[in-house]
Design a protein around this motif. Sequence first.
Motif, short mmCIF file in Angstrom:
data_model
loop_
_atom_site.label_atom_id
_atom_site.label_comp_id
_atom_site.label_asym_id
_atom_site.label_seq_id
_atom_site.Cartn_x
_atom_site.Cartn_y
_atom_site.Cartn_z
N GLU A 96 0.86 -1.18 0.00
CA GLU A 96 0.00 0.00 0.00
C GLU A 96 0.90 1.24 0.00
O GLU A 96 1.68 1.44 0.92
N ASP A 99 0.06 7.21 -1.45
CA ASP A 99 -0.92 7.91 -2.28
C ASP A 99 -2.23 7.14 -2.43
O ASP A 99 -3.13 7.58 -3.15
N ARG A 101 -2.65 3.98 -3.60
CA ARG A 101 -2.63 2.85 -4.53
C ARG A 101 -2.22 1.57 -3.82
O ARG A 101 -1.38 1.59 -2.92
N THR A 102 -2.83 0.47 -4.23
CA THR A 102 -2.56 -0.82 -3.62
C THR A 102 -2.21 -1.84 -4.70
O THR A 102 -2.87 -1.91 -5.73
N LEU A 193 -1.01 0.98 -12.83
CA LEU A 193 -1.45 1.79 -11.71
C LEU A 193 -2.69 1.18 -11.08
O LEU A 193 -3.65 0.88 -11.80
N ALA A 194 -2.65 1.01 -9.78
CA ALA A 194 -3.84 0.54 -9.07
C ALA A 194 -4.69 1.75 -8.72
O ALA A 194 -4.28 2.62 -7.96
N VAL A 195 -5.88 1.84 -9.29
CA VAL A 195 -6.75 2.99 -9.07
C VAL A 195 -7.54 2.78 -7.79
O VAL A 195 -8.01 1.69 -7.50
N LYS A 196 -7.69 3.86 -7.00
CA LYS A 196 -8.44 3.77 -5.75
C LYS A 196 -9.87 3.32 -6.01
O LYS A 196 -10.46 3.61 -7.04
N ARG A 261 -7.57 -1.36 -12.66
CA ARG A 261 -6.19 -1.02 -12.96
C ARG A 261 -6.11 -0.41 -14.36
O ARG A 261 -6.73 -0.90 -15.30
#
Length: 441
Positions: A96, A99, A101-102, A193-196, A261
């Motif tokens: 985690e 920012d 992202r996970t 990128l892992a989007v929230k 993602r």
Amino acid sequence: MKHAAASLAVALAVVASALAVVGCGANRAVVITDRPLTDRDLAMAWSRADNRDSGDFSEQLKAIVMLPDGGKVYVRLSVTNVAKYDGRAELLGKVELADGRTFRVKTARDRDEWEYADDHFHAKVGESTVDVNVGKAVFHVVGDDFVLDLTITSDLPPLRPGGGTFDRGGAFYATTLPIPRGAAEATLRVQALAVKHDEDEEDGGEGDEEPAAEEGAAPSKPLPPAVEAIAAGVPDGAPGTSGPAAPAEGEGEGDDGGVDRAQTEEEEVHELEGVGYVEHRATNLAPYRMATRWFKVSDVTAERTVAISAFERTEELGGGIQGWVLVVEGDEIQIYEPDVLVNPQQATRDDETGYEVPEHIFFLRPNDFESFQGVVRVNELTKKQDDLSSLSRLERIVVKRLMKPWTYRYDAADFLFKRRVGEAGELSILGVVHYEYQVLN
């Protein structure tokens, strides 16, 4: 804080006086390490043939890393024969970033489809590897959209507390702390990128959903994560208010826990630093044969690591509560009590479950109450969870014949530990930790 310290200190004094009258009454057989642990001592319990043949065998190694900017890293390796898994290994990795992202991956392989060693702790599950030696733990975790290389080093010796070990008639349970507290360095390479989540989406937790078919499905429908954890002797909840939340039942479905993602063309590299804690547990006892309840703290912050674990043995194993306490600040062990007397007090009945939930848990050094005293006091209950909630009605009927596990979680429990220093001095440590109380029967 002063009021909290005073009230906790008074409670400690009262309980210590009472216990001095009644005595300890210990009744158990344990194996206590009386020499420094070696690399071979840290090897997987799975490397022993008798454990591989035990239907109730489970083991788990977990690493918790706190990053100074609020980020978190969690890696967990589990191996079990429970519930017809028959030697299935599963590696979970989660990062985690500050920012929001996970990045998460879970990889599983059936027996004979993953690698292990017997001269040190080593496992290779898919493309991911775990290696633990004295003073150093190295994790290489490969996901679809990221690669994590994590190293945790420490000059502190690995520990195997007697209160976390049981050995009688071939039945055993063993806790080892390869890294009580260490410096963590990691490189995270990201291809996506892992989007929230949207605000109205439910968080995916630690991703304890079943792995995708190509990762090696279990030969039968698995028990829920909480039950797997119990089987491994690890009632694994959130490791602390400052640490990454441990896997929660029923959260998230699918290989990425429901996170959307967006692909990026260029690799993103993050160099991370923080503090880490590594813990390993193994047992060949079925959970309902081993313990009736658990008391647990596993809290990692920038300032200190607090780890407490205790369980009440079943009548089959002689009854009584055994446990241990560890507090590390910086690179120095401030308190290490490998074998403590545990005394829960001021229980309140939970009408929903019928269980008695203690408000104070006292820890004392057997036969020497003045040398060490400690107490954990619960505050507001954060969450109460039926650990069998995800099972089908038929499965619940079957499992409830053996155990009815519920977990009570407190994100802000007070603690106070006192240790004698020299003839006249005293060290006192006061703080707040995440605490869990789990009842099996």
